[in-house]
Design a protein around this motif. Structure first.
Motif, PDB file in Angstrom:
ATOM      1  N   HIS A 188       0.829  -1.211   0.000  1.00 15.26           N
ATOM      2  CA  HIS A 188       0.000   0.000   0.000  1.00 15.26           C
ATOM      3  C   HIS A 188       0.862   1.260   0.000  1.00 15.26           C
ATOM      4  CE1 HIS A 188      -3.975  -1.716   0.207  1.00 15.26           C
ATOM      5  NE2 HIS A 188      -3.645  -2.486   1.242  1.00 15.26           N
TER       6      HIS A 188
ATOM      7  N   GLU B 250      -9.710  -3.205   3.406  1.00 18.87           N
ATOM      8  CA  GLU B 250      -9.298  -3.509   2.035  1.00 18.87           C
ATOM      9  C   GLU B 250     -10.466  -3.397   1.050  1.00 18.87           C
ATOM     10  OE1 GLU B 250      -6.402  -3.952   0.895  1.00 18.87           O
ATOM     11  OE2 GLU B 250      -5.082  -4.638   2.507  1.00 18.87           O
TER      12      GLU B 250
ATOM     13  N   PHE C 111     -11.050  -0.344  -1.617  1.00 17.04           N
ATOM     14  CA  PHE C 111     -10.189   0.041  -2.738  1.00 17.04           C
ATOM     15  C   PHE C 111     -10.833  -0.094  -4.119  1.00 17.04           C
ATOM     16  CE2 PHE C 111      -7.000  -0.264   0.591  1.00 17.04           C
ATOM     17  CZ  PHE C 111      -6.266   0.889   0.330  1.00 17.04           C
TER      18      PHE C 111
ATOM     19  N   VAL D 143      -6.278  -4.614  -7.305  1.00 10.91           N
ATOM     20  CA  VAL D 143      -6.934  -4.734  -6.002  1.00 10.91           C
ATOM     21  C   VAL D 143      -8.087  -5.728  -6.066  1.00 10.91           C
ATOM     22  CG1 VAL D 143      -6.224  -2.430  -5.290  1.00 10.91           C
ATOM     23  CG2 VAL D 143      -8.472  -2.743  -6.379  1.00 10.91           C
TER      24      VAL D 143
END
Length: 413
Positions: free
Chosen positions: A314, A357, A360, A386
């Motif tokens: 990241h 997460e 994204f 992603v």
């Protein structure tokens, strides 16, 4: 001598003189030829008008319309192929292909809009041999069938489907680079999901996939070098108006970019700066959250290495995003030292990280819609990456990662 009266017998009509008769005959022939030529001309003109109607209609359609039409046709064909493989599938393959068929059906519904005509564009792979269904003729021509239901997908059918799925994914990701804002978001999300499905199938059955191409490098990339602008000089100052822009590092790990998709590509859309800074905050904020989890979570000893890798990934993506700030006339500044984390995260960091997460795909779908050029190409690649990180091993794959659209709620379905 007797007188006799001589009566003149009536003269027969001698007709027209020879010269006049020939003149009238030639005139009549000319008139007949003229009528014939006019009739033939009318027929030819009618064919020309009919033949030209399709070209005229196609010439008024934009690249986005054509890309959506092709993507919709491909999704429909792939859904049909997945259903065939679901019938053939065994050992869990049936459930996977059934889910993919349903996801592709949803994509086809989302890609069909008002006024679009899927039949107007020839579909890819139309000349290829169709999939062989269970009970059909086998490769040996005996008609015994290539695969009974439930024994596993036919290898040739499987390879055909996976290669076509990967090709459709790349075509949609490439088309997203050129399309208008809303279409770009939809095509990129569609391509990202198809790429995940293709990779899942390839991993499961040991198949090779074609090499991925960076979106925007084919068909008119603005520059041969697709790397973002450096953090140094940046663009000409005259090209950057003196306007107030949000700066990255606002301290939030839950960005709220302007994702209405109302602006097309070309010059940077008004929301591009907001969307880019939201992506930067999300990347650096996630990296910070992993560091906090590593320091506080009881399970850090077991997951510490994995969390460190995710934090580094990241941070690297955030650094890449910062390099694009100069293209939007923003200062390329360093991220803040700490980001705001809610109380729920601090109570249970290990369980909160997966939810973090999940933001994204939407972050990068918005950036795809609101950006253009190299920045959009990078955002498309990040959306695909992603999505693969999130869904490659997941139980289900969303039809359009980053979008909440439901086909049944759209006016044309």
């Amino acid at each position: 001598m007797a007188l006799s009266t001589v009566v003149d017998a009536p003269l027969e009509n001698p007709g027209a003189e020879p010269g006049r008769a020939r003149g009238r005959g030639r005139w009549g022939a000319r008139v007949r030829r003229l009528v014939l030529f006019l009739a033939l001309g009318a027929v030819v003109l009618s064919f020309g008008l009919v033949a030209g109607t399709g070209d005229a209609a196609d010439s008024t359609r934009t690249f986005s319309d054509l890309a959506l039409t092709q993507a919709q046709a491909d999704a429909g064909k792939l859904a049909a192929e997945a259903r065939v493989l679901a019938v053939q599938g065994g050992n869990g393959g049936a459930a996977e292909f059934t889910a993919q068929a349903e996801g592709l059906r949803s994509q086809a519904a989302l890609l069909t809009g008002l006024g679009r005509h899927p039949a107007a564009v020839p579909t890819r792979r139309s000349s290829e041999e169709p999939l062989r269904v269970p009970g059909g003729a086998g490769t040996d021509g005996t008609g015994s069938g290539t695969a009974a239901a439930g024994t596993g997908p036919d290898r040739r059918n499987l390879d055909h489907y996976v290669q076509a799925l990967a090709a459709s994914a790349q075509a949609n990701l490439q088309a997203a680079w050129r399309a208008d804002a809303g279409t770009a978001r939809l095509l990129a999300a569609t391509g990202a999901a198809q790429q995940v499905w293709a990779t899942r199938n390839a991993n499961r059955y040991g198949l090779a996939l074609p090499d991925e191409e960076f979106p925007g490098t084919d068909g008119g990339s603005p520059a041969a070098d697709t790397e973002p602008s450096g953090t140094g000089a940046g663009p000409d100052a005259s090209a950057c108006p003196d306007a107030q822009r949000p700066e990255p590092g606002s301290g939030s790990t839950q960005p709220a970019p302007d994702g209405d998709g109302s602006s097309g590509s070309g010059t940077a859309a008004p929301g591009a700066a907001d969307a880019l800074t939201a992506a930067i905050d999300a990347e650096f904020g996630a990296a910070y959250a992993y560091e906090v989890a590593f320091a506080q979570a009881p399970s850090a000893a077991e997951r510490g290495e994995q969390w460190r890798e995710r934090a580094a990934a990241h941070e690297s993506s955030g650094t890449d995003a910062v390099a694009y700030l100069a293209e939007l006339c923003l200062p390329a500044i360093a991220p803040v030292a700490a980001y705001r984390l809610d109380a729920g995260f601090l109570r249970n960091p290990a369980d909160a990280l997966p939810a973090l997460e999940q933001q994204f795909p939407a972050v990068y779908a918005d950036l795809v819609a609101l950006s253009d050029g190299n920045l959009r190409g990078w955002a498309i690649a990040r959306l695909a990456d992603v999505s693969e990180d999130l869904y490659l091993q997941a139980d289900t794959v969303p039809a359009t990662p980053g979008l909440d659209a439901v086909p049944e709620n759209l006016p044309w379905n």
